[in-house]
Enzyme design. Structure first.
Site, short mmCIF file in Angstrom:
data_model
loop_
_atom_site.label_atom_id
_atom_site.label_comp_id
_atom_site.label_asym_id
_atom_site.label_seq_id
_atom_site.Cartn_x
_atom_site.Cartn_y
_atom_site.Cartn_z
N CYS A 87 0.81 -1.22 0.00
CA CYS A 87 0.00 0.00 0.00
C CYS A 87 0.84 1.27 0.00
O CYS A 87 0.44 2.29 -0.56
CB CYS A 87 -0.96 0.00 1.19
SG CYS A 87 -0.19 -0.21 2.80
N HIS B 97 -2.50 7.01 3.25
CA HIS B 97 -1.08 7.21 3.45
C HIS B 97 -0.64 8.49 2.75
O HIS B 97 -1.09 8.77 1.63
CB HIS B 97 -0.27 6.05 2.85
CG HIS B 97 -0.39 4.75 3.59
ND1 HIS B 97 -1.00 4.62 4.83
CD2 HIS B 97 0.05 3.50 3.27
CE1 HIS B 97 -0.92 3.36 5.23
NE2 HIS B 97 -0.31 2.65 4.31
#
EC number: 1.2.1.11
Lengths: 359, 359
Positions: B140, B265
């Protein structure tokens, strides 16, 4: 026997003025002055007229705050300023003209070639040459890493820094802390943070000194907009690092990001040096450098975090690795309390350095 | 008139299996499958035996979860895996042997030279060559920036990346989210965060999947300890970026840091290219790159933050600046939803790419 004469210490002790005594850094300053060896005669507390008359504790005594006027600097030997840039720009020269050596924690004089920018562990000699009677204290973000970088530079010769910050809200003053705490009250106990804009709607338009919600968020901005998309905070780290380390052509790239931490700035640092480095050698330097704590053993869960570092004086360093693709570069994670070493402590250290010189 | 024959679409639509349907990424996957164009015949939901029998909504229908067994892959054309590394390592080859093309979101096969590592906007061609019948989905953190970096690489030729992450807790699964939310309940309404260890004492020893408190803190660690002090997450970003971009000698330095954000993120990226770059040219590329949103006007308060990006598909890019001391380098701030593009979305895009090839 004739009694020994009274020690003549008291009259020769310098008078210290703390300008901005009621602010976020000022509050920490009074606590530091109460903890450090007491080298001062009078400590005079100065603030804006609306704070005059308040009483604050320093060295175990209540001291009444006086308003910022020219007369307030009468008899002051050293004046520490922790006020907005424009207030420093106006009043520091007035205090200097009254005979005080000014230690200024604003950005007003940091890049003035006639004002030294001092970190006592790195360039204490610079404090002795002060044509304007002013010594500048670096920005809190620069200070959160520069003691460690100064030690590594002395050994390896620094060529380039790529820095990303994780800056605490108290860097924006008490208003920043209040803003985060108010927002935490609104998001705790909810399932916010999973849909576009849900945190923003919960927090509302009042995000205090920040441009976005700070609870459950990070904000890639600190300071004011400068040329070519840079923030003032990013340029401060670049320009101040060059001046403190005495490397005017140091390559520096910085991205400043605010995070929901109350106090203690963290930074990742990619540091490239003149020659090959090793982690063992870097560990050796950092473990003996004054003002640095090496806390670097991931196998034992040891790396610094703001929760552990807050309230302490040193620069904490962990996650020291050599770049896998460049034997001249190190990666580090550095934490420093932005109100202590990043503000009040370094200012106090400079003042103590000058007091020793004057005595 | 003879009625037109029934369209033969239905029988030829591929059967899709979702393995790990009840996890953090699996939940987002079911929502994405319900929103995207419906190209699938049967969608079979597979999970651990303890989740078997649960019913989950996908495409507006309740579907019963079946237990992970060899028989569960009977008749499956494409199987998406979102399970721990060891479960993928064991079961992906079994699904492939039963004739399914596996799209795996674990780390088990990403660096296997016989398994392509695919980001449809960057290297879609790679998905066609899959000797083991397995296609891997990147980590990710890599995915949160690689679409933007792929577009810039295609134009400028990437030479070096220095990356620092601001990683959301959902990257550690639902347990990470629960840990942050539980800790926020303990620190909201307090004045914690100003004394050494005060947050740690309030939070207690149970810090869930993290090694330190995450409320009012940042943690410079993600993943497991590898050689020379690197974390597994940092090495993934390096190795996966090299493989996806097809630049095996790309210099990459990464420091991964967890922050108290639920989902999305963020990363700061210092990217050095073969030749000089300009912000205008970079803006031009990023504003037209598929899967990228350029949001870069600090004067108008425009830069991406997790609070705005969460729940959206693209990679958002802001704070684009040219390095002041290196005309070949750009600084960027990038945000991507780690459960969507960083997980479920990219997996779904790969599955759709392969479904188009198979049809």
């Amino acid at each position: 026997m004739t009694p020994a004469p009274t020690a003549p210490d008291a009259p020769t002790r310098p008078t210290l003025a703390v300008v901005g005594a009621t602010g976020a850094v000022g509050t920490v300053m009074l606590s530091i002055l109460s903890q450090h060896a007491d080298i001062w005669g009078e400590i005079r507390l100065i603030a804006s007229p609306r704070s005059a008359g308040r009483k604050l504790a320093v060295r175990g005594e209540e001291v009444e705050v006086v308003a910022l006027t020219e007369e307030a600097f009468e008899g002051v030997d050293i004046a520490m300023f922790d006020v907005p840039d424009d207030v420093s720009a106006q009043w520091a020269p007035i205090a200097a003209a009254k005979g005080a050596v000014v230690v200024d924690n604003s950005a007003a004089f940091r890049m003035d070639p006639d004002v030294p920018l001092v970190v006592p562990e790195v360039n204490p000699h610079a404090a002795r040459v002060r044509p304007r009677g002013i010594v500048a204290n670096p920005n809190c973000t620069t200070l959160s890493m520069i003691v460690a970088m100064g030690a590594l530079h002395a050994e390896f010769g620094l060529r380039e820094l790529v820095v990303s910050s994780y800056q605490a809200v108290s860097g924006a003053g008490l208003a920043g802390v209040e803003s985060l705490r108010g927002q935490l009250n609104l998001v705790a106990g909810t399932d916010l943070g999973t849909k576009p804009g849900d945190v923003r709607r919960a927090v509302g338009d009042d995000t205090g000194p920040f441009r976005e919600p700070i609870a459950l968020n990070v904000i890639p901005w600190a300071g004011s907009l400068q040329d070519d998309g840079w923030s003032s905070e990013e340029l401060k780290v670049r320009n101040e690092s060059r001046k403190i380390l005495g490397v005017p052509d140091l390559r520096v790239s910085v991205t400043c990001v605010r995070v929901p931490v109350v106090t203690t700035h963290s930074l990742t640092v990619h540091a490239r040096f003149e020659n090959e480095v090793t982690v063992d050698h870097a560990h050796e330097i950092l473990s003996t450098a004054p003002g640095v704590v090496l806390f670097d053993n991931p196998a034992a869960g040891e790396f610094p975090t703001p929760a552990d570092v807050v309230g302490t004086d040193p620069t904490w360093v962990g996650r020291v690795r050599r770049a896998l693709d460049d034997p001249t570069a190190l990666e580090l994670f550095v934490c420093g309390d932005n109100l202590r070493k990043g503000g009040a402590l370094n200012t106090a250290q400079i003042a103590e350095l000058i007091a020793a010189e004057l005595s």
